[in-house]
Design a protein around this motif. Structure first.
Motif, PDB file in Angstrom:
ATOM      1  N   GLY A   4       0.936  -1.131  -0.025  1.00 21.48           N
ATOM      2  CA  GLY A   4       0.101   0.045  -0.103  1.00 21.48           C
ATOM      3  C   GLY A   4       0.756   1.192  -0.159  1.00 21.48           C
ATOM      4  N   VAL A   5       0.235   2.398   0.265  1.00 22.09           N
ATOM      5  CA  VAL A   5       0.880   3.663   0.260  1.00 22.09           C
ATOM      6  C   VAL A   5       0.395   4.428   1.495  1.00 22.09           C
ATOM      7  CG1 VAL A   5       0.731   5.895  -1.076  1.00 22.09           C
ATOM      8  CG2 VAL A   5       0.695   3.858  -2.360  1.00 22.09           C
ATOM      9  N   ARG A   6       1.443   4.953   2.182  1.00 19.71           N
ATOM     10  CA  ARG A   6       1.001   5.919   3.151  1.00 19.71           C
ATOM     11  C   ARG A   6       0.652   7.329   2.780  1.00 19.71           C
ATOM     12  NH1 ARG A   6       2.816   4.581   8.604  1.00 19.71           N
ATOM     13  NH2 ARG A   6       3.727   2.645   8.543  1.00 19.71           N
ATOM     14  N   THR A   7      -0.368   7.735   3.589  1.00 17.19           N
ATOM     15  CA  THR A   7      -1.076   9.129   3.304  1.00 17.19           C
ATOM     16  C   THR A   7      -1.444   9.617   4.530  1.00 17.19           C
ATOM     17  OG1 THR A   7      -2.459  10.324   1.911  1.00 17.19           O
ATOM     18  CG2 THR A   7      -3.258   8.604   2.857  1.00 17.19           C
ATOM     19  N   THR A   8      -1.381  10.925   4.529  1.00 18.49           N
ATOM     20  CA  THR A   8      -1.699  11.714   5.850  1.00 18.49           C
ATOM     21  C   THR A   8      -2.990  12.448   5.197  1.00 18.49           C
ATOM     22  OG1 THR A   8       0.492  11.725   6.638  1.00 18.49           O
ATOM     23  CG2 THR A   8      -1.200  13.380   7.441  1.00 18.49           C
ATOM     24  N   ALA A   9      -4.154  12.467   6.408  1.00 19.58           N
ATOM     25  CA  ALA A   9      -5.100  13.589   6.142  1.00 19.58           C
ATOM     26  C   ALA A   9      -5.568  14.370   7.254  1.00 19.58           C
ATOM     27  CB  ALA A   9      -6.243  12.513   5.431  1.00 19.58           C
ATOM     28  N   ARG A  10      -5.932  15.499   7.091  1.00 23.19           N
ATOM     29  CA  ARG A  10      -6.501  16.076   8.263  1.00 23.19           C
ATOM     30  C   ARG A  10      -7.931  16.009   8.256  1.00 23.19           C
ATOM     31  NH1 ARG A  10      -2.426  19.419  10.010  1.00 23.19           N
ATOM     32  NH2 ARG A  10      -0.704  20.006   8.662  1.00 23.19           N
ATOM     33  N   LEU A  15     -15.403  14.282  13.658  1.00 26.16           N
ATOM     34  CA  LEU A  15     -15.289  13.346  12.554  1.00 26.16           C
ATOM     35  C   LEU A  15     -14.595  12.228  12.999  1.00 26.16           C
ATOM     36  CD1 LEU A  15     -16.544  12.277  10.040  1.00 26.16           C
ATOM     37  CD2 LEU A  15     -14.745  13.359   8.640  1.00 26.16           C
ATOM     38  N   HIS A  16     -13.371  12.453  13.428  1.00 25.11           N
ATOM     39  CA  HIS A  16     -12.432  11.315  13.835  1.00 25.11           C
ATOM     40  C   HIS A  16     -13.046  10.580  14.891  1.00 25.11           C
ATOM     41  CE1 HIS A  16      -9.196   9.540  16.148  1.00 25.11           C
ATOM     42  NE2 HIS A  16      -8.653   9.408  15.030  1.00 25.11           N
ATOM     43  N   ALA A  17     -13.640  11.568  16.118  1.00 25.48           N
ATOM     44  CA  ALA A  17     -14.417  10.699  17.121  1.00 25.48           C
ATOM     45  C   ALA A  17     -15.383   9.910  16.576  1.00 25.48           C
ATOM     46  CB  ALA A  17     -15.144  11.746  18.029  1.00 25.48           C
ATOM     47  N   ALA A  20     -13.653   6.878  14.939  1.00 24.64           N
ATOM     48  CA  ALA A  20     -13.026   5.747  15.891  1.00 24.64           C
ATOM     49  C   ALA A  20     -14.296   5.050  16.592  1.00 24.64           C
ATOM     50  CB  ALA A  20     -12.345   6.626  17.016  1.00 24.64           C
ATOM     51  N   ALA A  21     -15.476   5.599  16.800  1.00 30.12           N
ATOM     52  CA  ALA A  21     -16.561   4.993  17.534  1.00 30.12           C
ATOM     53  C   ALA A  21     -17.167   3.898  16.541  1.00 30.12           C
ATOM     54  CB  ALA A  21     -17.624   6.004  17.852  1.00 30.12           C
ATOM     55  N   HIS A  22     -17.268   4.456  15.173  1.00 32.28           N
ATOM     56  CA  HIS A  22     -17.878   3.464  14.240  1.00 32.28           C
ATOM     57  C   HIS A  22     -16.649   2.051  14.156  1.00 32.28           C
ATOM     58  CE1 HIS A  22     -18.505   1.714  10.103  1.00 32.28           C
ATOM     59  NE2 HIS A  22     -19.789   2.116  10.346  1.00 32.28           N
ATOM     60  N   ALA A  23     -15.574   2.382  13.989  1.00 29.50           N
ATOM     61  CA  ALA A  23     -14.555   1.292  14.191  1.00 29.50           C
ATOM     62  C   ALA A  23     -14.589   0.244  15.067  1.00 29.50           C
ATOM     63  CB  ALA A  23     -13.123   1.925  13.712  1.00 29.50           C
ATOM     64  N   ASN A  31      -7.502   1.934  10.462  1.00 30.75           N
ATOM     65  CA  ASN A  31      -7.065   1.632   9.099  1.00 30.75           C
ATOM     66  C   ASN A  31      -8.024   0.566   8.349  1.00 30.75           C
ATOM     67  OD1 ASN A  31      -4.862   2.246   7.122  1.00 30.75           O
ATOM     68  ND2 ASN A  31      -4.940   0.117   7.228  1.00 30.75           N
ATOM     69  N   ALA A  32      -8.272  -0.520   8.673  1.00 34.87           N
ATOM     70  CA  ALA A  32      -9.290  -1.562   8.412  1.00 34.87           C
ATOM     71  C   ALA A  32     -10.628  -0.716   8.036  1.00 34.87           C
ATOM     72  CB  ALA A  32      -9.527  -2.703   9.196  1.00 34.87           C
ATOM     73  N   ASP A  33     -11.026   0.102   8.908  1.00 36.70           N
ATOM     74  CA  ASP A  33     -12.423   0.531   8.748  1.00 36.70           C
ATOM     75  C   ASP A  33     -12.452   1.560   7.607  1.00 36.70           C
ATOM     76  OD1 ASP A  33     -15.195   0.441  10.064  1.00 36.70           O
ATOM     77  OD2 ASP A  33     -14.911   2.654  10.600  1.00 36.70           O
ATOM     78  N   LEU A  34     -11.465   2.308   7.528  1.00 28.61           N
ATOM     79  CA  LEU A  34     -11.249   3.373   6.522  1.00 28.61           C
ATOM     80  C   LEU A  34     -11.426   2.619   5.145  1.00 28.61           C
ATOM     81  CD1 LEU A  34     -10.885   6.097   5.219  1.00 28.61           C
ATOM     82  CD2 LEU A  34      -8.408   5.780   5.636  1.00 28.61           C
ATOM     83  N   LEU A  35     -10.643   1.633   5.195  1.00 28.37           N
ATOM     84  CA  LEU A  35     -10.493   0.687   3.726  1.00 28.37           C
ATOM     85  C   LEU A  35     -12.033   0.104   3.446  1.00 28.37           C
ATOM     86  CD1 LEU A  35      -7.148  -1.177   4.089  1.00 28.37           C
ATOM     87  CD2 LEU A  35      -7.846   0.744   2.744  1.00 28.37           C
ATOM     88  N   TYR A  36     -12.657  -0.303   4.502  1.00 25.02           N
ATOM     89  CA  TYR A  36     -14.149  -0.855   4.285  1.00 25.02           C
ATOM     90  C   TYR A  36     -14.875   0.381   3.919  1.00 25.02           C
ATOM     91  CZ  TYR A  36     -18.451  -2.598   5.668  1.00 25.02           C
ATOM     92  OH  TYR A  36     -19.953  -2.876   5.470  1.00 25.02           O
ATOM     93  N   LEU A  37     -14.941   1.444   4.493  1.00 32.60           N
ATOM     94  CA  LEU A  37     -15.949   2.651   4.141  1.00 32.60           C
ATOM     95  C   LEU A  37     -15.742   3.164   2.599  1.00 32.60           C
ATOM     96  CD1 LEU A  37     -15.791   4.500   7.409  1.00 32.60           C
ATOM     97  CD2 LEU A  37     -17.543   3.183   6.468  1.00 32.60           C
TER      98      LEU A  37
END
Length: 54
Positions: A4-10, A15-17, A20-23, A31-37
């Protein structure tokens, strides 16, 4: 999946909270939840059905 590729996002703190609660509810890492979404929105590349474990 390859390395994969590393990336940074603000993203906003609220939204992060929510993310995180969803994950946590789904028993996935952030990371897995981001890929899933993302795959849910963008779809899975042809020939890679089920490329991401739920």
């Amino acid at each position: 999946m390859d390395d994969g590729v590393r990336t940074t996002a603000r993203i906003p703190t609220a939204l992060h909270a929510r993310w995180a609660a969803h994950a946590e509810r789904e028993r996935r890492s952030l990371n897995a939840d981001l890929l899933y979404l993302l795959e849910g929105v963008l779809g899975t590349p042809a020939g890679e059905a089920g490329s991401f474990p739920a």
